[in-house]
Enzyme design. Structure first.
Site, PDB file in Angstrom:
ATOM      1  N   LYS A  13       0.834  -1.215   0.000  1.00 45.85           N
ATOM      2  CA  LYS A  13       0.000   0.000   0.000  1.00 45.85           C
ATOM      3  C   LYS A  13       0.866   1.261   0.000  1.00 45.85           C
ATOM      4  CE  LYS A  13      -2.132  -0.686   3.920  1.00 45.85           C
ATOM      5  NZ  LYS A  13      -1.384  -1.851   4.453  1.00 45.85           N
ATOM      6  N   ARG A  88      -8.693   1.397  10.006  1.00 43.01           N
ATOM      7  CA  ARG A  88      -8.244   0.041  10.336  1.00 43.01           C
ATOM      8  C   ARG A  88      -9.250  -0.677  11.224  1.00 43.01           C
ATOM      9  NH1 ARG A  88      -2.324   0.997   9.651  1.00 43.01           N
ATOM     10  NH2 ARG A  88      -1.170  -0.897  10.073  1.00 43.01           N
ATOM     11  N   ARG A 126      12.108  -6.447   4.968  1.00 42.21           N
ATOM     12  CA  ARG A 126      12.099  -4.991   4.759  1.00 42.21           C
ATOM     13  C   ARG A 126      13.110  -4.314   5.689  1.00 42.21           C
ATOM     14  NH1 ARG A 126       6.419  -1.845   4.989  1.00 42.21           N
ATOM     15  NH2 ARG A 126       6.494  -2.187   7.224  1.00 42.21           N
ATOM     16  N   ARG A 159      12.718  -2.012  11.239  1.00 38.76           N
ATOM     17  CA  ARG A 159      11.705  -1.504  12.179  1.00 38.76           C
ATOM     18  C   ARG A 159      11.399  -2.593  13.198  1.00 38.76           C
ATOM     19  NH1 ARG A 159       6.805   0.706   8.473  1.00 38.76           N
ATOM     20  NH2 ARG A 159       5.641  -0.283  10.147  1.00 38.76           N
ATOM     21  N   ARG A 170       0.856  -8.530  14.138  1.00 38.68           N
ATOM     22  CA  ARG A 170       0.193  -7.516  13.300  1.00 38.68           C
ATOM     23  C   ARG A 170      -0.806  -8.181  12.360  1.00 38.68           C
ATOM     24  NH1 ARG A 170       5.011  -4.464  10.578  1.00 38.68           N
ATOM     25  NH2 ARG A 170       3.487  -3.001   9.748  1.00 38.68           N
TER      26      ARG A 170
HETATM   27  P1  AMP Z   1       1.716   0.964   9.443  1.00 36.87           P
HETATM   28  O1  AMP Z   1       2.988   1.631   9.088  1.00 36.87           O
HETATM   29  O2  AMP Z   1       0.535   1.491   8.693  1.00 36.87           O
HETATM   30  O3  AMP Z   1       1.799  -0.537   9.376  1.00 36.87           O
HETATM   31  O4  AMP Z   1       1.410   1.333  10.985  1.00 36.87           O
HETATM   32  C1  AMP Z   1       2.343   1.008  12.006  1.00 36.87           C
HETATM   33  C2  AMP Z   1       1.622   0.936  13.348  1.00 36.87           C
HETATM   34  O5  AMP Z   1       1.006   2.197  13.657  1.00 36.87           O
HETATM   35  C3  AMP Z   1       0.470  -0.074  13.418  1.00 36.87           C
HETATM   36  O6  AMP Z   1       0.917  -1.394  13.672  1.00 36.87           O
HETATM   37  C4  AMP Z   1      -0.363   0.509  14.562  1.00 36.87           C
HETATM   38  O7  AMP Z   1       0.227   0.246  15.822  1.00 36.87           O
HETATM   39  C5  AMP Z   1      -0.249   2.019  14.307  1.00 36.87           C
HETATM   40  N1  AMP Z   1      -1.323   2.505  13.408  1.00 36.87           N
HETATM   41  C6  AMP Z   1      -1.177   2.994  12.141  1.00 36.87           C
HETATM   42  N2  AMP Z   1      -2.358   3.333  11.604  1.00 36.87           N
HETATM   43  C7  AMP Z   1      -3.298   3.037  12.548  1.00 36.87           C
HETATM   44  C8  AMP Z   1      -4.715   3.129  12.592  1.00 36.87           C
HETATM   45  N3  AMP Z   1      -5.442   3.598  11.538  1.00 36.87           N
HETATM   46  N4  AMP Z   1      -5.350   2.725  13.723  1.00 36.87           N
HETATM   47  C9  AMP Z   1      -4.654   2.267  14.786  1.00 36.87           C
HETATM   48  N5  AMP Z   1      -3.317   2.133  14.814  1.00 36.87           N
HETATM   49  C10 AMP Z   1      -2.625   2.523  13.705  1.00 36.87           C
END
Ligand code: AMP
Length: 216
Positions: A13, A88, A126, A159, A170
């Site tokens: 994405k 989410r 990654r 990360r 996750r």
């Molecule tokens: P991502 O980079 O989008 O995978 O986000 C990394 C982390 O940020 C996720 O595993 C969540 O802990 C938090 N996070 C990001 N977007 C959201 C969201 N829309 N709702 C809740 N937590 C989020």
């Protein structure tokens, strides 16, 4: 051009959103990036989010909805945007619908469909620049041997949430909380499924074609 990129972590994405946002001159709004910046800057929000993010759980709906509401009110969102990593949960999706109902609703939701084994492989391989955020991949696009980012000179790291234990968590969180959004947007007749198992270039071509139609 108001769209949502929906899919498990590691489905491409963010990579695709960055290219499309630039091509169509609209912002890519990534809640993950907003939170990572807050963690890096050591803000109150960052302090709250850090531990949650490291475990692979979700930050509370209230916090995330507040962030998005403020971000969508900024002037660069007028011509559209790509929401990457938001919503989410069903509660987030309902709040978003409420926020936009009298103005400009979401037009399409792109669902990135990728096999689970492929997701785990992609995420654990990654590596990310801690400074500019560029994503490398140990298999397809490895970082330089000294881990100095070739784009900005920052340090390339893994990360914490890309380590295998957290990746598995996750994915569980994704299945429980986020996957139901597919059905939510099918009911709104907005869901478009993209086969994200293919190479990045092929997926990008299909997305560009779709966006061209959306823009016309
Ligand atoms: P991502 O980079 O989008 O995978 O986000 C990394 C982390 O940020 C996720 O595993 C969540 O802990 C938090 N996070 C990001 N977007 C959201 C969201 N829309 N709702 C809740 N937590 C989020």
């Amino acid at each position: 051009m108001r769209t949502i990129f929906l899919g498990a972590p590691g489905t491409g994405k963010g990579t695709q959103a960055a290219v499309l946002a630039e091509k169509f001159s609209i912002p890519q709004i990534s809640t993950g990036d907003i939170l990572r910046k807050a963690v890096k800057d050591g803000t109150e929000l960052g302090k709250k989010a850090k531990i949650i993010m490291e475990s692979g759980a979700l930050v509370s709906d209230d916090i995330i909805i507040g962030l998005i509401e403020a971000r969508l009110a900024e002037p660069d969102c007028v011509a559209g945007y790509i929401l990457d990593g938001f919503p989410r949960t069903i509660a987030q999706a309902e709040s978003l619908d409420n926020m936009l109902k009298d103005t400009s609703p979401i037009e399409a939701v792109i669902y990135f469909d990728v096999d689970e084994d492929e997701i785990v492989k992609r995420l654990t391989s990654r590596r990310t620049c801690g400074q500019c955020g560029y994503n490398y991949n140990m298999i397809t696009d490895p970082p330089p041997a000294d881990n100095v980012c070739r784009i900005c000179g920052g340090t390339v790291i893994q990360r914490d949430d890309d380590k295998e234990v957290t990746v598995r968590n996750r994915l569980l969180v994704y299945k429980e909380k986020t996957e139901p959004l597919k059905e939510y947007y099918v009911k709104q007749n907005k869901l478009r499924v993209i086969d994200g198992n293919r190479e990045v270039k092929k997926v990008r071509e299909e997305l560009i074609e779709f966006y061209n139609k959306l823009a016309s």
